[in-house]
Design a protein around this motif. Structure first.
Motif, PDB file in Angstrom:
ATOM      1  N   ALA A 165     -64.806 -19.990   4.423  1.00  0.00           N
ATOM      2  CA  ALA A 165     -66.069 -19.032   3.570  1.00  0.00           C
ATOM      3  C   ALA A 165     -66.426 -18.188   4.901  1.00  0.00           C
ATOM      4  O   ALA A 165     -66.287 -18.492   5.954  1.00  0.00           O
ATOM      5  CB  ALA A 165     -66.919 -19.782   3.350  1.00  0.00           C
ATOM      6  N   VAL A 167     -69.820 -15.629   5.896  1.00  0.00           N
ATOM      7  CA  VAL A 167     -71.250 -15.147   5.634  1.00  0.00           C
ATOM      8  C   VAL A 167     -71.594 -13.901   6.514  1.00  0.00           C
ATOM      9  O   VAL A 167     -71.492 -14.014   7.569  1.00  0.00           O
ATOM     10  CB  VAL A 167     -72.329 -16.280   5.676  1.00  0.00           C
ATOM     11  CG1 VAL A 167     -73.604 -15.732   5.469  1.00  0.00           C
ATOM     12  CG2 VAL A 167     -72.098 -17.366   4.827  1.00  0.00           C
ATOM     13  N   ASN A 169     -74.525 -11.988   7.613  1.00  0.00           N
ATOM     14  CA  ASN A 169     -75.917 -11.901   7.734  1.00  0.00           C
ATOM     15  C   ASN A 169     -76.672 -10.686   8.301  1.00  0.00           C
ATOM     16  O   ASN A 169     -76.133  -9.808   8.978  1.00  0.00           O
ATOM     17  CB  ASN A 169     -76.407 -13.206   8.733  1.00  0.00           C
ATOM     18  CG  ASN A 169     -77.707 -13.721   8.532  1.00  0.00           C
ATOM     19  OD1 ASN A 169     -78.179 -13.332   7.636  1.00  0.00           O
ATOM     20  ND2 ASN A 169     -77.979 -14.603   9.260  1.00  0.00           N
ATOM     21  N   SER A 180     -71.037  -6.570   0.283  1.00  0.00           N
ATOM     22  CA  SER A 180     -70.474  -7.468  -0.490  1.00  0.00           C
ATOM     23  C   SER A 180     -69.108  -6.756  -1.140  1.00  0.00           C
ATOM     24  O   SER A 180     -68.047  -7.584  -1.325  1.00  0.00           O
ATOM     25  CB  SER A 180     -71.234  -7.645  -1.797  1.00  0.00           C
ATOM     26  OG  SER A 180     -72.424  -8.291  -1.335  1.00  0.00           O
ATOM     27  N   PRO A 189     -64.098 -17.362  -0.167  1.00  0.00           N
ATOM     28  CA  PRO A 189     -65.208 -16.736  -0.770  1.00  0.00           C
ATOM     29  C   PRO A 189     -66.352 -16.039   0.553  1.00  0.00           C
ATOM     30  O   PRO A 189     -66.314 -16.714   1.558  1.00  0.00           O
ATOM     31  CB  PRO A 189     -65.981 -17.920  -1.262  1.00  0.00           C
ATOM     32  CG  PRO A 189     -65.411 -19.312  -0.651  1.00  0.00           C
ATOM     33  CD  PRO A 189     -64.116 -18.718  -0.126  1.00  0.00           C
ATOM     34  N   TRP A 191     -70.292 -14.191   1.171  1.00  0.00           N
ATOM     35  CA  TRP A 191     -71.616 -13.923   0.642  1.00  0.00           C
ATOM     36  C   TRP A 191     -72.258 -13.023   1.875  1.00  0.00           C
ATOM     37  O   TRP A 191     -71.853 -12.810   2.895  1.00  0.00           O
ATOM     38  CB  TRP A 191     -72.619 -15.052   0.490  1.00  0.00           C
ATOM     39  CG  TRP A 191     -71.914 -15.996  -0.494  1.00  0.00           C
ATOM     40  CD1 TRP A 191     -71.914 -15.850  -1.770  1.00  0.00           C
ATOM     41  CD2 TRP A 191     -70.832 -17.205  -0.427  1.00  0.00           C
ATOM     42  NE1 TRP A 191     -71.167 -16.955  -2.678  1.00  0.00           N
ATOM     43  CE2 TRP A 191     -70.515 -17.798  -1.643  1.00  0.00           C
ATOM     44  CE3 TRP A 191     -70.467 -17.957   0.722  1.00  0.00           C
ATOM     45  CZ2 TRP A 191     -69.924 -18.625  -1.865  1.00  0.00           C
ATOM     46  CZ3 TRP A 191     -69.677 -18.841   0.828  1.00  0.00           C
ATOM     47  CH2 TRP A 191     -69.220 -19.344  -0.685  1.00  0.00           C
ATOM     48  N   VAL A 192     -73.336 -12.294   1.072  1.00  0.00           N
ATOM     49  CA  VAL A 192     -73.932 -11.300   2.200  1.00  0.00           C
ATOM     50  C   VAL A 192     -75.494 -11.930   2.036  1.00  0.00           C
ATOM     51  O   VAL A 192     -76.127 -11.708   1.123  1.00  0.00           O
ATOM     52  CB  VAL A 192     -73.873  -9.874   1.996  1.00  0.00           C
ATOM     53  CG1 VAL A 192     -74.625  -8.913   2.900  1.00  0.00           C
ATOM     54  CG2 VAL A 192     -72.382  -9.367   1.807  1.00  0.00           C
ATOM     55  N   MET A 193     -76.070 -12.065   3.438  1.00  0.00           N
ATOM     56  CA  MET A 193     -77.534 -12.437   3.442  1.00  0.00           C
ATOM     57  C   MET A 193     -78.271 -11.146   3.925  1.00  0.00           C
ATOM     58  O   MET A 193     -77.840 -10.393   4.965  1.00  0.00           O
ATOM     59  CB  MET A 193     -77.784 -13.580   4.391  1.00  0.00           C
ATOM     60  CG  MET A 193     -77.119 -14.714   3.678  1.00  0.00           C
ATOM     61  SD  MET A 193     -77.324 -16.135   4.739  1.00  0.00           S
ATOM     62  CE  MET A 193     -78.822 -16.407   5.246  1.00  0.00           C
ATOM     63  N   ALA A 342     -78.852 -16.201  -1.619  1.00  0.00           N
ATOM     64  CA  ALA A 342     -77.756 -15.197  -1.218  1.00  0.00           C
ATOM     65  C   ALA A 342     -76.435 -15.880  -1.403  1.00  0.00           C
ATOM     66  O   ALA A 342     -75.257 -15.570  -1.865  1.00  0.00           O
ATOM     67  CB  ALA A 342     -77.892 -14.818   0.062  1.00  0.00           C
ATOM     68  N   VAL A 343     -76.352 -17.354  -1.221  1.00  0.00           N
ATOM     69  CA  VAL A 343     -75.147 -18.149  -1.165  1.00  0.00           C
ATOM     70  C   VAL A 343     -75.083 -19.046  -2.474  1.00  0.00           C
ATOM     71  O   VAL A 343     -75.831 -19.746  -2.775  1.00  0.00           O
ATOM     72  CB  VAL A 343     -75.052 -19.035   0.278  1.00  0.00           C
ATOM     73  CG1 VAL A 343     -73.810 -20.077   0.033  1.00  0.00           C
ATOM     74  CG2 VAL A 343     -75.129 -18.190   1.319  1.00  0.00           C
ATOM     75  N   ASP A 344     -73.879 -19.090  -2.987  1.00  0.00           N
ATOM     76  CA  ASP A 344     -73.449 -20.003  -4.104  1.00  0.00           C
ATOM     77  C   ASP A 344     -73.208 -21.617  -3.341  1.00  0.00           C
ATOM     78  O   ASP A 344     -72.198 -21.547  -2.886  1.00  0.00           O
ATOM     79  CB  ASP A 344     -72.236 -19.471  -4.947  1.00  0.00           C
ATOM     80  CG  ASP A 344     -72.084 -20.354  -5.983  1.00  0.00           C
ATOM     81  OD1 ASP A 344     -72.268 -21.491  -6.154  1.00  0.00           O
ATOM     82  OD2 ASP A 344     -71.356 -19.838  -6.909  1.00  0.00           O
ATOM     83  N   LEU A 348     -69.599 -23.168  -2.135  1.00  0.00           N
ATOM     84  CA  LEU A 348     -69.537 -23.223  -0.853  1.00  0.00           C
ATOM     85  C   LEU A 348     -69.390 -24.858  -0.400  1.00  0.00           C
ATOM     86  O   LEU A 348     -68.200 -25.355   0.244  1.00  0.00           O
ATOM     87  CB  LEU A 348     -70.667 -22.891  -0.035  1.00  0.00           C
ATOM     88  CG  LEU A 348     -70.924 -23.191   1.547  1.00  0.00           C
ATOM     89  CD1 LEU A 348     -69.557 -22.472   2.123  1.00  0.00           C
ATOM     90  CD2 LEU A 348     -72.069 -22.805   2.140  1.00  0.00           C
TER      91      LEU A 348
END
Length: 689
Positions: A165, A167, A169, A180, A189, A191-193, A342-344, A348
């Protein structure tokens, strides 16, 4: 087999500690023993690793921090292969005592560059850990973020590390969608924080250390508030007042008495922002008369003195970057909520391949409470808005979107104290019962409800200035879904208004209570340990039926043990007969419930004893709901189990009322308040009980 995830980055200041914190808490929702490991510790020899300290405090494996470290930077420089061997050996010692381990990669505090990422990749591959890559999106275009991910991914792949995964950030809010989109076609996968300045803001304490300062006035407890802005007061009084901002630290020469007094007065005024601190530079001290005046103002604002000049002080302060690991409760709450939003987390956990445990730990139970409350947000009123613990709990609940809140008390005082503590309660409604427009309406309604007791409108107006009565009326009039009180008031003061206004559920003769006793691997329900001194048989049956319903409401399969000093037919006497009669009433009134009684505690919870005393019982040895014959027995037993077995006691949770009202211990901790509010919200989701 132990599951592990390696949180790695290709550079410093990516905010990967926020991701690591989120992972530790996500693991704790699924497995019993979560550990933390730091292959290469940051900082100088002998200094604590603040990131590791934070994560260990949240882990559930209870492994001392000193054992959670592989090597230091010197060992890596001296002999990387030997360092790697040591890291692997020490990790295996940790892993053998855990169900899951969060491994936090190095921080680029020593030698930054590709070599460091390569070493982290080698470590991850040798530990057999899944890698979560964290990259910084700050001051980068979306294409640059993607380029950084591709470069780091290739480096990980070359070292045979398994990336699961990504991220990104610290992304500016206006670029979240672009970032994204740039990561959407990755094979793992992503994700963007968002970038939140508070998460990197230094605390006043960190600024004080950076400028070599000392606290000369103010409240030391406020040193942990974040400095959200820096203002250099090199201008006249009227001009600096226009530049003051919420949470700012003002730097001013110590001999500028006019500016010092103006800043302190502005901080005290309701019409100006609440400041974080005042730094007096230059080694000057205010004139004696000014110092006396400042002392007489009794301000809690931290005032720090430093020998450095204005330029040195401002430069040192500007260079200081706050760490999540040394931050305030507000910063930690914000980091958690940012990660959760922000994160599923389920995706994860699936990517990392973390199986769900069959046991229920105290942390799992607490996490489940928050998730269930968040799923259908309710409005809870907290009458004791002036208590610091209530304010801290409110800040946590609001930042994590668990409930909507109303705080009762003086609005100006509550907001001022919250600001001083660095807490954000801006989303809460604040009502002063004495001045609220609801006061007269509630007084009229209360007069009607208590007319049979001779209540007058004039007397009702006096009663409704009491926060417990006002909060209870809010619940009764559907202006709140539930109430939690008791941090500053007795149990009687909290629940007496409920008896008068809300009343009991139809078919229930009494209000009772339970404690959720969170043991190391399961949750038991104890009732009644807080309200009824000596219930008769019918009341005891009510308590059992209500307790079974409460247990089921919170995911505990109810198997009821009606406790006594004898088991089955072996004993006699008034106390045993009461329990025997109550058991029969439960069977008659609620035939679907599984109940046994009278039964002794050991036969109820210990399978070996149960086989000897009641081998054919569906409850013996497997009881989950334990009903005590009287308050003396129940209260002492729950406290004995809490202290001796290290159980976490959540409650008392009141049951039998038409609408949820719950009591707090006057020694309640912030987490106790958070849990009780979540429980109250879940009760409200179920409607009338």
């Amino acid at each position: 087999m132990t599951t592990s995830v390696y949180v790695a980055s290709a550079e410093g200041h990516t905010g990967k500690s926020s991701v690591a914190l989120g992972l530790v808490e996500a693991f704790a929702r699924r497995v019993q023993r979560v550990g933390v490991f730091r292959p290469v510790s940051r900082g100088n020899a002998g200094e604590p690793d603040s990131v590791l300290s934070l994560l260990v405090s949240r882990a559930t494996a209870r492994i001392p921090e000193a054992e959670c470290v592989g090597v230091d930077y010197d060992a890596v420089h001296t002999d990387p292969d030997a360092a790697l061997a040591t890291i692997v050996a020490r990790y295996r010692e940790i892993a053998s005592r855990c169900d899951a381990v969060v491994i936090v990669g190095s921080d680029y505090t020593d030698v930054a560059g590709p070599t460091e990422l390569t070493f982290n990749a080698r470590v991850a591959a040798n530990l057999g850990s899944a890698v979560v890559l964290v990259v910084s999106a700050r001051e980068r275009e979306a294409a640059e973020v993607r380029q950084m991910v591709d470069i780091a991914s290739a480096e990980l792949s070359a070292a045979h590390a398994s990336l699961v995964a990504v991220v990104a950030n610290r992304c500016p809010s206006e670029h979240l969608a672009e970032a994204s989109s740039a990561l959407a076609d990755l094979t793992v996968p992503a994700w963007v924080m968002p970038d939140l300045p508070l998460l990197s803001a230094p605390s006043v304490r960190e600024l004080m250390a950076a400028v070599d300062g000392t606290l000369t006035a103010g409240d030391p407890e406020l040193l942990d508030r974040e400095a959200e802005a820096l203002i250099v007061g090199g201008m006249t009084m009227e001009h600096i007042l226009t530049r003051l901002a919420e949470g700012a630290v003002v730097i001013v020469p110590g001999d500028r008495s006019d500016v010092i007094l103006a800043v302190l007065a502005a901080h005290a005024a309701d019409t100006f922002p609440s400041l974080a601190a005042l730094i007096l530079n230059g080694g000057f001290t205010p004139a004696e008369q000014v110092s006396r005046l400042v002392e007489g103002l009794s301000q809690r604002l931290p005032v720090i003195a430093t020998e450095h000049g204005t330029f040195e002080t401002a430069s040192a302060a500007a260079r200081t970057r706050g760490l999540l690991s040394t931050g305030s409760q507000r910063k930690l709450d914000l980091a958690r909520s940012t990660f959760e939003n922000a994160v599923d987390i389920e995706a994860l956990m699936d990517a990392v391949n973390v199986p769900r445990s069959q046991v229920t730990t105290p942390l799992m139970f607490a996490h489940d409470l928050l998730e269930r409350a968040r799923a259908d947000r309710k409005h809870i009123v907290l009458p004791e808005g002036g208590d610091d613990r209530i304010l801290r709990a409110a800040s946590t609940l609001l930042s994590r979107d668990v409930v909507d809140l109303t705080l009762l008390g003086d609005a100006t005082a509550i907001r001022a104290r919250a600001a001083e503590l660095g807490l954000d309660v801006s989303a809460a409604q604040i009502i002063d019962p004495a001045t609220s427009e609801l006061h007269e309406k509630f007084a009229t309604r209360y007069t009607q409800l208590r007319a049979h007791k001779g209540m007058t409108t004039e007397r009702a107006r006096e009663v409704l200035t009491d926060v417990s009565y006002f909060g209870t009326m809010m619940v009764a009039e559907n202006l709140a879904d539930g109430m939690v009180s008791g941090a500053q008031h007795t149990t009687a003061h909290t629940i007496k208004p409920s008896f008068e206004i809300i009343k009991t559920t139809p078919g229930t003769s009494i209000v009772s209570s339970v404690f959720f006793m969170c043991l190391e691997d399961r949750v038991l329900v104890y009732g009644d340990c807080a309200v009824n001194p000596d219930p008769d048989a019918t009341q005891l049956a009510d308590i059992a039926i209500s307790s079974a319903a409460t247990a089921a409401q919170f995911g505990v399969d109810p198997r009821i043990a009606m406790l006594s000093y004898s088991t089955g037919e072996s004993g006699s006497g008034a106390d045993v007969d009461k329990v025997r009669t109550a058991t029969a009433e439960v069977r008659e009134r609620a035939g679907d419930l599984v109940v046994e009684g009278p039964i002794q505690y050991d036969a109820a919870v210990d399978a070996a004893v149960a086989r000897a005393k009641m081998p054919d019982s569906q409850v013996a040895g497997r009881a989950t709901v334990l009903i005590f014959p009287d308050l003396n027995t129940g209260n002492n037993t729950y406290k004995a189990v809490q202290r001796s077995a290290g159980a976490v006691a959540v409650g008392p949770v009141l049951q039998g009322l038409r609408r949820p009202v719950n009591d707090l211990s006057r020694g309640a901790l912030v987490q106790d308040i958070v849990n009780t509010v979540a429980i109250t919200a879940i009760q409200a989701q179920q409607g009338v009980r």
